[in-house]
Design a protein around this motif. Structure first.
Motif, PDB file in Angstrom:
ATOM      1  N   PHE A 163       7.077   4.829   3.888  1.00  0.00           N
ATOM      2  CA  PHE A 163       6.314   4.469   5.085  1.00  0.00           C
ATOM      3  C   PHE A 163       6.688   5.387   6.257  1.00  0.00           C
ATOM      4  CE2 PHE A 163       5.358   2.201   8.971  1.00  0.00           C
ATOM      5  CZ  PHE A 163       4.149   1.576   8.700  1.00  0.00           C
ATOM      6  N   ASN A 164       7.991   5.557   6.457  1.00  0.00           N
ATOM      7  CA  ASN A 164       8.465   6.373   7.580  1.00  0.00           C
ATOM      8  C   ASN A 164       8.063   7.839   7.433  1.00  0.00           C
ATOM      9  OD1 ASN A 164       9.586   4.163   8.772  1.00  0.00           O
ATOM     10  ND2 ASN A 164      11.717   4.782   8.512  1.00  0.00           N
ATOM     11  N   LYS A 165       7.984   8.312   6.208  1.00  0.00           N
ATOM     12  CA  LYS A 165       7.610   9.700   5.974  1.00  0.00           C
ATOM     13  C   LYS A 165       6.196   9.930   6.515  1.00  0.00           C
ATOM     14  CE  LYS A 165       7.979  12.906   2.180  1.00  0.00           C
ATOM     15  NZ  LYS A 165       8.021  12.875   0.725  1.00  0.00           N
ATOM     16  N   PRO A 180       9.290  -7.666  -5.582  1.00  0.00           N
ATOM     17  CA  PRO A 180      10.125  -6.753  -4.763  1.00  0.00           C
ATOM     18  C   PRO A 180       9.458  -6.334  -3.450  1.00  0.00           C
ATOM     19  CG  PRO A 180      10.023  -5.999  -7.057  1.00  0.00           C
ATOM     20  CD  PRO A 180       8.998  -7.080  -6.909  1.00  0.00           C
ATOM     21  N   VAL A 181       8.133  -6.348  -3.406  1.00  0.00           N
ATOM     22  CA  VAL A 181       7.444  -5.954  -2.168  1.00  0.00           C
ATOM     23  C   VAL A 181       7.614  -7.044  -1.115  1.00  0.00           C
ATOM     24  CG1 VAL A 181       5.266  -5.258  -1.116  1.00  0.00           C
ATOM     25  CG2 VAL A 181       5.726  -4.685  -3.508  1.00  0.00           C
ATOM     26  N   LEU A 182       7.498  -8.297  -1.548  1.00  0.00           N
ATOM     27  CA  LEU A 182       7.706  -9.405  -0.612  1.00  0.00           C
ATOM     28  C   LEU A 182       9.147  -9.377  -0.098  1.00  0.00           C
ATOM     29  CD1 LEU A 182       6.700 -11.939   0.803  1.00  0.00           C
ATOM     30  CD2 LEU A 182       7.199 -13.263  -1.270  1.00  0.00           C
ATOM     31  N   MET A 183      10.045  -9.050  -0.984  1.00  0.00           N
ATOM     32  CA  MET A 183      11.444  -8.970  -0.575  1.00  0.00           C
ATOM     33  C   MET A 183      11.644  -7.840   0.437  1.00  0.00           C
ATOM     34  SD  MET A 183      14.712  -9.251  -3.036  1.00  0.00           S
ATOM     35  CE  MET A 183      16.273  -8.554  -2.547  1.00  0.00           C
ATOM     36  N   LYS A 218       0.572  -0.651  15.085  1.00  0.00           N
ATOM     37  CA  LYS A 218       0.238   0.495  15.953  1.00  0.00           C
ATOM     38  C   LYS A 218       0.374   1.792  15.188  1.00  0.00           C
ATOM     39  CE  LYS A 218       1.017  -0.130  20.894  1.00  0.00           C
ATOM     40  NZ  LYS A 218       2.234  -0.615  21.591  1.00  0.00           N
ATOM     41  N   ALA A 219       1.457   1.881  14.431  1.00  0.00           N
ATOM     42  CA  ALA A 219       1.708   3.112  13.676  1.00  0.00           C
ATOM     43  C   ALA A 219       0.559   3.395  12.708  1.00  0.00           C
ATOM     44  CB  ALA A 219       3.028   2.992  12.909  1.00  0.00           C
ATOM     45  N   ILE A 220       0.078   2.328  12.062  1.00  0.00           N
ATOM     46  CA  ILE A 220      -0.983   2.488  11.063  1.00  0.00           C
ATOM     47  C   ILE A 220      -2.335   2.790  11.723  1.00  0.00           C
ATOM     48  CG2 ILE A 220      -2.305   1.229   9.307  1.00  0.00           C
ATOM     49  CD1 ILE A 220       0.179  -0.509   8.897  1.00  0.00           C
ATOM     50  N   CYS A 249       0.822  -1.217   0.000  1.00  0.00           N
ATOM     51  CA  CYS A 249       0.000   0.000   0.000  1.00  0.00           C
ATOM     52  C   CYS A 249       0.855   1.266   0.000  1.00  0.00           C
ATOM     53  CB  CYS A 249      -0.950  -0.003   1.201  1.00  0.00           C
ATOM     54  SG  CYS A 249      -2.109  -1.368   1.137  1.00  0.00           S
ATOM     55  N   PHE A 250       2.157   1.082   0.159  1.00  0.00           N
ATOM     56  CA  PHE A 250       3.075   2.230   0.133  1.00  0.00           C
ATOM     57  C   PHE A 250       4.042   2.124  -1.040  1.00  0.00           C
ATOM     58  CE2 PHE A 250       1.349   1.984   4.296  1.00  0.00           C
ATOM     59  CZ  PHE A 250       1.120   3.316   4.636  1.00  0.00           C
TER      60      PHE A 250
END
Ligand code: TRP
Length: 329
Positions: A170-172, A135-138, A325-327, A96-97
């Protein structure tokens, strides 16, 4: 706390000298200084392997290979990707990101598209969504463990860039939740030639296997391509495919002595091939026996991987909790 190094092992069958020198040996060395997590990427293999027996067999081969070559499961957390459900939950979150455009640009996917176009086929022909989202799974494999360092071959460099890109996105949005990993690219891999002088690779059919029977090792060694210099001619060791392998396996003194002989003349390529073969036998015969014994005992391999999986999940759990938690789920 030691920093974490992690890498995925795509199960591709019997290992060759290029795999050993290019990937396995450096990874085992790295495991001395880091908390290493090494895993069999069986769900990545599912994008292409569709035979149940084959997938299981490939996983056992990869597992036995690493154990026989010296991986200590009490030190390295050694597991099977499919045993870690947290990976697949995180994979969805990360998807999703991940912009679709980022995945469109992935070399592995693009190569198949280009091939389809060149052959006049519809461009996404034979491409499943698993291949597309590989690449997402990786990224999930890596980010789930707070990984600092990821040793990979040059072919995986872009996948690591994609991982970092996803983590930064994600961190942004949520703050510093995910650890941003660094790739350690092994350039070495490129310099291990196969018997025809190209990079050693199963797809070029130019490999020297590690665990095959002696005559299956001798045959390719004796077929290593050389130039046509006579025994008495001086030769350039750095241009020789036999020496290129020999120098990674022999003791330093022996390598230097051979280098001198090459430069001075007096060494026959045929003799050098015999020496390389003897060296391979001396280096790997014990490991070959261990490999064969392990392959006869898949229950033991399962047990080792399951135990590793439990340790891996102990690390993954808290990190996934932090992500949830973040989400806000
Ligand atoms: N894609 C890698 C390869 O083909 C294997 C892999 C899967 C991997 N997950 C990983 C490598 C995570 C490093 C980190 O070799």
């Amino acid at each position: 706390m030691k920093q974490i190094t992690l890498t995925g092992i795509k199960p591709t069958g019997q290992p060759h000298i290029g795999n050993y020198l290019g990937m396995i040996k450096p990874a085992l060395e790295l495991a001395k200084d880091f908390q290493a997590l090494y895993f069999i990427a069986d769900y990545h293999a599912l994008t292409t392997v569709r035979d149940k027996k084959e997938l299981a067999h490939l996983t056992y081969q990869a597992t036995a290979t690493w154990l026989a070559l010296g991986l200590n499961p009490d030190e390295v957390i050694f597991y099977r990707q499919s045993d870690i459900p947290e990976v697949f939950e995180l994979s969805w979150v990360l998807s999703c990101f991940t912009t679709k455009g980022l995945l469109n640009r992935a070399h592995a996917y693009k190569a198949i598209v280009d091939d389809n176009i060149a052959e006049g086929r519809e461009e996404d022909k034979n491409i499943n969504a698993g291949l597309f989202t590989y690449p997402v799974l990786m990224a999930a494999d890596i980010l789930l463990f707070g990984t600092h360092i990821v040793p990979v071959g040059l072919d995986q460099q872009q996948h690591l860039e994609i991982t970092r890109d996803i983590a930064l996105t994600f961190n942004k949005n949520y703050g510093n939740v995910l650890t941003i990993p660094e790739a350690v690219i092994r350039k070495e891999v490129m310099t291990i030639p196969g018997i025809d002088g190209r990079k050693m690779s199963k797809s070029y059919n130019n490999v020297i296997p590690i665990f095959a029977a002696s005559n299956q090792v001798r045959k390719p060694v004796m077929r290593i391509v050389t130039d046509s210099k006579r025994p008495e001619d001086p030769k350039d060791p750095d241009e020789c495919n036999i020496f290129a392998i020999y120098r990674h396996l022999a003791e330093v003194d022996a390598v230097e002595a051979k280098r001198k002989l090459y430069l001075e003349g007096g060494l026959a390529y045929g003799e050098m091939k015999k020496e390389l073969f003897a060296l391979l036998e001396a280096t790997f015969s014990e490991q070959r026996d261990r490999y064969n014994a392990l392959m006869e005992n898949p229950g033991e391999l399962d047990k080792i991987l399951e135990k590793g999986g439990e340790k891996a999940r102990d690390i993954a759990g808290p990190i996934l909790t932090k992500v949830r938690k973040a989400i806000g789920v």
